[in-house]
Motif scaffolding. Structure first.
Motif, mmCIF file in Angstrom:
data_model
loop_
_atom_site.group_PDB
_atom_site.id
_atom_site.type_symbol
_atom_site.label_atom_id
_atom_site.label_comp_id
_atom_site.label_asym_id
_atom_site.label_seq_id
_atom_site.Cartn_x
_atom_site.Cartn_y
_atom_site.Cartn_z
ATOM 1 N N GLN A 11 28.477 31.756 5.036
ATOM 2 C CA GLN A 11 28.950 30.512 5.951
ATOM 3 C C GLN A 11 30.165 30.387 5.713
ATOM 4 O O GLN A 11 30.941 29.749 6.437
ATOM 5 C CB GLN A 11 27.885 29.591 5.998
ATOM 6 C CG GLN A 11 26.642 29.760 6.606
ATOM 7 C CD GLN A 11 26.750 29.758 8.022
ATOM 8 O OE1 GLN A 11 26.838 31.192 8.655
ATOM 9 N NE2 GLN A 11 26.736 29.050 8.690
ATOM 10 N N GLU A 15 28.260 28.628 0.507
ATOM 11 C CA GLU A 15 26.787 28.752 1.369
ATOM 12 C C GLU A 15 26.737 29.902 2.210
ATOM 13 O O GLU A 15 27.516 30.711 2.781
ATOM 14 C CB GLU A 15 27.161 27.582 2.208
ATOM 15 C CG GLU A 15 27.008 26.104 1.673
ATOM 16 C CD GLU A 15 26.804 25.110 2.719
ATOM 17 O OE1 GLU A 15 26.555 25.353 3.888
ATOM 18 O OE2 GLU A 15 26.886 23.984 2.378
ATOM 19 N N LYS A 74 20.984 24.344 11.068
ATOM 20 C CA LYS A 74 21.178 22.824 10.420
ATOM 21 C C LYS A 74 20.065 22.125 9.722
ATOM 22 O O LYS A 74 20.432 21.478 8.798
ATOM 23 C CB LYS A 74 21.468 21.807 11.946
ATOM 24 C CG LYS A 74 21.447 20.346 11.676
ATOM 25 C CD LYS A 74 21.662 19.676 12.871
ATOM 26 C CE LYS A 74 20.171 19.850 13.713
ATOM 27 N NZ LYS A 74 19.240 18.856 13.310
ATOM 28 N N ASP A 77 20.066 23.688 6.249
ATOM 29 C CA ASP A 77 21.287 22.857 5.699
ATOM 30 C C ASP A 77 20.726 21.503 5.025
ATOM 31 O O ASP A 77 20.839 21.379 3.988
ATOM 32 C CB ASP A 77 22.474 22.762 6.427
ATOM 33 C CG ASP A 77 23.757 22.554 5.593
ATOM 34 O OD1 ASP A 77 23.896 22.992 4.623
ATOM 35 O OD2 ASP A 77 24.284 21.388 6.113
ATOM 36 N N THR A 78 20.028 20.978 5.809
ATOM 37 C CA THR A 78 19.236 19.420 5.538
ATOM 38 C C THR A 78 18.289 19.605 4.189
ATOM 39 O O THR A 78 18.434 18.975 3.280
ATOM 40 C CB THR A 78 18.837 18.779 6.927
ATOM 41 O OG1 THR A 78 19.538 18.706 7.817
ATOM 42 C CG2 THR A 78 18.120 17.548 6.315
ATOM 43 N N TYR A 81 20.257 20.181 0.831
ATOM 44 C CA TYR A 81 20.644 19.087 0.297
ATOM 45 C C TYR A 81 19.673 18.548 -0.443
ATOM 46 O O TYR A 81 19.693 17.973 -1.440
ATOM 47 C CB TYR A 81 21.210 18.124 1.188
ATOM 48 C CG TYR A 81 22.736 18.624 1.921
ATOM 49 C CD1 TYR A 81 23.714 18.655 0.714
ATOM 50 C CD2 TYR A 81 22.745 19.186 2.953
ATOM 51 C CE1 TYR A 81 25.013 19.196 1.018
ATOM 52 C CE2 TYR A 81 24.148 19.683 3.509
ATOM 53 C CZ TYR A 81 24.993 19.735 2.347
ATOM 54 O OH TYR A 81 26.514 20.033 2.486
#
Length: 111
Positions: A11, A15, A74, A77-78, A81
């Motif tokens: 990405q 990432e 998305k 990705d959340t 974290y």
């Protein structure tokens, strides 16, 4: 478990997105994540030095966590974290409550 059509893409920065095809059960995704963490944790000998790498993996599963690639990335990705907050070198499945928490912790973060 090996599948013929898995895809890995960078990405940007540090990432990556790993697309697993033909997944029958979410547990299969967890097994793959554990194997990836184990592979990354192996020491690497580069330029006469031992290099130790850790990773944090966020997991999202179609269709439960999104119906399109953008939403799945998305949500992964959340979850990544959240895995980082849990101490790194771990994986975390996406949960809808993560979006609520992410918005309250960082209001400027786009969800």
């Amino acid at each position: 478990m090996r599948r013929a059509a898995d895809t890995v893409s960078r990405q940007g920065g540090d990432e990556f997105v790993v697309l697993l095809s033909e997944v029958e059960h979410p547990e299969d995704v967890a097994i793959t994540a554990k194997r990836m963490l184990e592979a990354v944790a192996e020491p690497h000998f580069i330029n006469l030095r031992d290099l130790h790498v850790t990773a944090s993996i966020g997991l999202s599963v179609y269709p439960d966590d999104g119906l399109d690639a953008e939403t799945l990335v998305k949500n992964a990705d959340t979850a990544m974290y959240q895995a980082e907050e849990n101490g790194r070198h771990s994986y975390q499945f996406f949960k809808p409550a993560m979006n609520v928490r992410a918005a309250s912790v960082n209001p400027s973060r786009r969800i």
